[in-house]
Design a protein around this motif. Structure first.
Motif, PDB file in Angstrom:
ATOM      1  N   ILE A 104       0.393  -1.214  -0.058  1.00 26.33           N
ATOM      2  CA  ILE A 104      -0.484   0.200  -0.243  1.00 26.33           C
ATOM      3  C   ILE A 104       1.022   1.198   0.077  1.00 26.33           C
ATOM      4  O   ILE A 104       1.714   1.020   0.660  1.00 26.33           O
ATOM      5  CB  ILE A 104      -1.004  -0.013   1.335  1.00 26.33           C
ATOM      6  CG1 ILE A 104      -1.928   1.158   1.084  1.00 26.33           C
ATOM      7  CG2 ILE A 104      -0.297  -0.425   2.735  1.00 26.33           C
ATOM      8  CD1 ILE A 104      -3.381   1.321   2.264  1.00 26.33           C
ATOM      9  N   GLY A 105       0.382   2.777  -0.455  1.00 26.60           N
ATOM     10  CA  GLY A 105       1.296   3.408  -0.880  1.00 26.60           C
ATOM     11  C   GLY A 105      -0.069   5.150  -0.661  1.00 26.60           C
ATOM     12  O   GLY A 105      -0.977   4.259  -1.053  1.00 26.60           O
ATOM     13  N   GLY A 146       2.736   5.802  -6.198  1.00 25.30           N
ATOM     14  CA  GLY A 146       3.130   5.713  -7.921  1.00 25.30           C
ATOM     15  C   GLY A 146       4.109   4.987  -7.878  1.00 25.30           C
ATOM     16  O   GLY A 146       4.537   3.562  -8.762  1.00 25.30           O
ATOM     17  N   ILE A 147       4.860   4.583  -6.734  1.00 22.36           N
ATOM     18  CA  ILE A 147       5.859   3.664  -6.305  1.00 22.36           C
ATOM     19  C   ILE A 147       5.474   2.057  -6.200  1.00 22.36           C
ATOM     20  O   ILE A 147       5.799   0.881  -7.116  1.00 22.36           O
ATOM     21  CB  ILE A 147       7.292   3.656  -4.560  1.00 22.36           C
ATOM     22  CG1 ILE A 147       7.758   4.998  -5.053  1.00 22.36           C
ATOM     23  CG2 ILE A 147       7.347   2.799  -5.102  1.00 22.36           C
ATOM     24  CD1 ILE A 147       8.495   4.889  -5.954  1.00 22.36           C
ATOM     25  N   ILE A 163      -2.239  -1.513  -3.117  1.00 22.34           N
ATOM     26  CA  ILE A 163      -3.938  -0.454  -2.736  1.00 22.34           C
ATOM     27  C   ILE A 163      -2.285   1.393  -3.197  1.00 22.34           C
ATOM     28  O   ILE A 163      -1.715   1.406  -2.426  1.00 22.34           O
ATOM     29  CB  ILE A 163      -4.651  -0.589  -1.731  1.00 22.34           C
ATOM     30  CG1 ILE A 163      -5.326  -1.854  -2.258  1.00 22.34           C
ATOM     31  CG2 ILE A 163      -5.613   1.235  -1.993  1.00 22.34           C
ATOM     32  CD1 ILE A 163      -5.759  -2.345  -0.301  1.00 22.34           C
ATOM     33  N   ALA A 164      -3.296   2.145  -4.239  1.00 27.22           N
ATOM     34  CA  ALA A 164      -3.064   3.305  -4.478  1.00 27.22           C
ATOM     35  C   ALA A 164      -4.084   4.087  -4.088  1.00 27.22           C
ATOM     36  O   ALA A 164      -4.540   3.873  -4.902  1.00 27.22           O
ATOM     37  CB  ALA A 164      -1.753   3.516  -5.800  1.00 27.22           C
ATOM     38  N   PHE A 165      -3.312   4.792  -3.350  1.00 26.86           N
ATOM     39  CA  PHE A 165      -3.557   6.347  -2.638  1.00 26.86           C
ATOM     40  C   PHE A 165      -3.120   7.766  -2.929  1.00 26.86           C
ATOM     41  O   PHE A 165      -2.436   7.739  -3.057  1.00 26.86           O
ATOM     42  CB  PHE A 165      -3.397   6.421  -1.243  1.00 26.86           C
ATOM     43  CG  PHE A 165      -5.377   5.404  -0.713  1.00 26.86           C
ATOM     44  CD1 PHE A 165      -6.019   6.576  -0.400  1.00 26.86           C
ATOM     45  CD2 PHE A 165      -4.752   4.849  -0.012  1.00 26.86           C
ATOM     46  CE1 PHE A 165      -6.917   5.370   1.001  1.00 26.86           C
ATOM     47  CE2 PHE A 165      -5.761   3.840   0.803  1.00 26.86           C
ATOM     48  CZ  PHE A 165      -6.539   4.496   1.231  1.00 26.86           C
ATOM     49  N   TYR A 166      -4.325   8.033  -4.149  1.00 32.16           N
ATOM     50  CA  TYR A 166      -3.525   9.476  -5.127  1.00 32.16           C
ATOM     51  C   TYR A 166      -2.674   9.222  -5.252  1.00 32.16           C
ATOM     52  O   TYR A 166      -1.535   9.947  -4.847  1.00 32.16           O
ATOM     53  CB  TYR A 166      -3.997  10.521  -3.957  1.00 32.16           C
ATOM     54  CG  TYR A 166      -3.783  10.431  -2.526  1.00 32.16           C
ATOM     55  CD1 TYR A 166      -2.387  10.585  -1.953  1.00 32.16           C
ATOM     56  CD2 TYR A 166      -4.768   9.512  -1.679  1.00 32.16           C
ATOM     57  CE1 TYR A 166      -2.832  10.960  -0.684  1.00 32.16           C
ATOM     58  CE2 TYR A 166      -5.047  10.126  -0.462  1.00 32.16           C
ATOM     59  CZ  TYR A 166      -3.258  10.287   0.199  1.00 32.16           C
ATOM     60  OH  TYR A 166      -3.206   9.970   1.182  1.00 32.16           O
ATOM     61  N   ALA A 195      -0.277  -8.838  -9.613  1.00 25.44           N
ATOM     62  CA  ALA A 195      -1.476  -9.021  -8.615  1.00 25.44           C
ATOM     63  C   ALA A 195      -2.858  -7.064  -8.998  1.00 25.44           C
ATOM     64  O   ALA A 195      -2.158  -6.383  -9.467  1.00 25.44           O
ATOM     65  CB  ALA A 195      -1.312  -8.831  -7.555  1.00 25.44           C
ATOM     66  N   PRO A 196      -4.084  -7.895  -8.986  1.00 26.21           N
ATOM     67  CA  PRO A 196      -5.038  -7.352  -8.594  1.00 26.21           C
ATOM     68  C   PRO A 196      -4.165  -5.776  -7.956  1.00 26.21           C
ATOM     69  O   PRO A 196      -3.239  -5.373  -6.217  1.00 26.21           O
ATOM     70  CB  PRO A 196      -6.286  -8.021  -7.728  1.00 26.21           C
ATOM     71  CG  PRO A 196      -6.437  -9.019  -7.713  1.00 26.21           C
ATOM     72  CD  PRO A 196      -4.478  -9.334  -7.604  1.00 26.21           C
ATOM     73  N   MET A 197      -5.361  -4.710  -8.236  1.00 27.09           N
ATOM     74  CA  MET A 197      -4.543  -3.244  -7.492  1.00 27.09           C
ATOM     75  C   MET A 197      -5.843  -2.483  -7.422  1.00 27.09           C
ATOM     76  O   MET A 197      -6.604  -3.029  -8.025  1.00 27.09           O
ATOM     77  CB  MET A 197      -3.313  -2.429  -8.449  1.00 27.09           C
ATOM     78  CG  MET A 197      -2.031  -3.318  -8.477  1.00 27.09           C
ATOM     79  SD  MET A 197      -0.789  -1.975  -8.864  1.00 27.09           S
ATOM     80  CE  MET A 197      -0.810  -1.083  -7.674  1.00 27.09           C
ATOM     81  N   LEU A 198      -5.613  -1.816  -6.429  1.00 26.66           N
ATOM     82  CA  LEU A 198      -7.300  -0.347  -6.030  1.00 26.66           C
ATOM     83  C   LEU A 198      -6.492   0.741  -6.254  1.00 26.66           C
ATOM     84  O   LEU A 198      -5.845   1.230  -5.605  1.00 26.66           O
ATOM     85  CB  LEU A 198      -8.216  -0.977  -4.922  1.00 26.66           C
ATOM     86  CG  LEU A 198      -8.975  -0.049  -4.628  1.00 26.66           C
ATOM     87  CD1 LEU A 198      -9.809  -0.152  -5.705  1.00 26.66           C
ATOM     88  CD2 LEU A 198      -9.585  -0.402  -3.068  1.00 26.66           C
ATOM     89  N   ILE A 199      -7.153   1.390  -7.152  1.00 27.36           N
ATOM     90  CA  ILE A 199      -6.328   2.968  -6.817  1.00 27.36           C
ATOM     91  C   ILE A 199      -7.694   3.832  -6.626  1.00 27.36           C
ATOM     92  O   ILE A 199      -8.637   3.941  -6.860  1.00 27.36           O
ATOM     93  CB  ILE A 199      -5.591   3.539  -8.551  1.00 27.36           C
ATOM     94  CG1 ILE A 199      -4.530   2.800  -8.704  1.00 27.36           C
ATOM     95  CG2 ILE A 199      -5.627   5.051  -8.270  1.00 27.36           C
ATOM     96  CD1 ILE A 199      -4.206   2.508 -10.241  1.00 27.36           C
ATOM     97  N   LEU A 200      -7.489   4.145  -5.349  1.00 29.75           N
ATOM     98  CA  LEU A 200      -8.396   5.656  -4.381  1.00 29.75           C
ATOM     99  C   LEU A 200      -7.785   6.999  -4.817  1.00 29.75           C
ATOM    100  O   LEU A 200      -6.641   7.419  -4.782  1.00 29.75           O
ATOM    101  CB  LEU A 200      -8.745   4.735  -2.847  1.00 29.75           C
ATOM    102  CG  LEU A 200      -8.935   3.568  -2.738  1.00 29.75           C
ATOM    103  CD1 LEU A 200      -8.614   3.487  -1.793  1.00 29.75           C
ATOM    104  CD2 LEU A 200     -10.133   3.261  -3.239  1.00 29.75           C
ATOM    105  N   HIS A 201      -8.967   7.201  -5.539  1.00 28.68           N
ATOM    106  CA  HIS A 201      -7.969   9.177  -5.570  1.00 28.68           C
ATOM    107  C   HIS A 201      -8.866   9.669  -5.778  1.00 28.68           C
ATOM    108  O   HIS A 201     -10.583  10.281  -5.690  1.00 28.68           O
ATOM    109  CB  HIS A 201      -8.060   9.303  -7.187  1.00 28.68           C
ATOM    110  CG  HIS A 201      -7.072   9.652  -7.896  1.00 28.68           C
ATOM    111  ND1 HIS A 201      -6.786  11.357  -7.261  1.00 28.68           N
ATOM    112  CD2 HIS A 201      -5.214   9.514  -8.727  1.00 28.68           C
ATOM    113  CE1 HIS A 201      -5.413  11.419  -7.371  1.00 28.68           C
ATOM    114  NE2 HIS A 201      -4.963  10.583  -8.460  1.00 28.68           N
TER     115      HIS A 201
END
Length: 180
Positions: free
Chosen positions: A30-31, A37-38, A63-66, A91-97
């Protein structure tokens, strides 16, 4: 730093997998902002940070926040060995923005995810329309940051959006529970 941090993420993965109380096949990444971005760079199927040989169990999702960098032009050479238009994830990813994020705008990320989804890459994005950068931080008053500038030379807006924060927490829990 963008060339080195995916290796740091994998060093963390290997460290955690060596701990007796950690299930080595259940580690997620998670980042937030730059770390988001990393996360995208790290999760690339062609990440320059992935150990050779690869670990027995890779990250099970991310999981990538903004994310600070969320566009195809960032996610290929020299940061990965991926050619433009071919990025994929291990693997699956979730982006929250945040839809009103003026520091790391959501539009390039949405366009990137739209392209990925047309190729069947398992990446989801949720954009909270009224949220700005750091919308998930607890009790952060909405304000312009005076110590930074956006790429357009304006002060980035940061602040908690209670509704987006609650929805993001729920989305993270749903993402993780569906994969653990």
């Amino acid at each position: 730093m963008y060339r080195e941090r995916p290796s740091d993420a994998y060093a963390g993965l290997l460290y955690l997998q060596g701990l007796p109380r950690i299930a080595p096949d259940r580690v997620f990444l998670i980042g937030w902002s730059q770390g988001g971005g990393i996360a995208l760079l790290t999760m690339s199927t062609e990440s320059i940070g992935r150990p050779v040989p690869p670990p027995q169990y890779d990250f099970q999702g991310a999981i990538a926040f903004y994310p600070g960098k969320c566009a195809d032009e960032f996610l290929h050479v020299p940061y990965t060995s991926v050619e433009p238009g071919t990025w994929s994830t291990v693997a699956p990813m979730l982006i929250l923005h945040g839809g009103r994020d003026n520091w790391t705008p959501a539009a390039p990320c949405q366009a990137f995810v739209d392209e990925l989804q047309t190729r069947g890459v398992p990446v989801e994005i949720i954009i909270y329309p009224d949220a700005v950068h750091s919308f998930d931080a607890p009790n952060l008053p909405l304000r312009p940051r005076q110590d930074a500038l956006t790429s357009r030379g304006e002060a980035p807006l940061v602040g908690t959006d209670p509704q987006a924060r609650a929805a993001a927490i729920e989305a993270v829990l749903e993402f993780l529970s569906g994969r653990l």
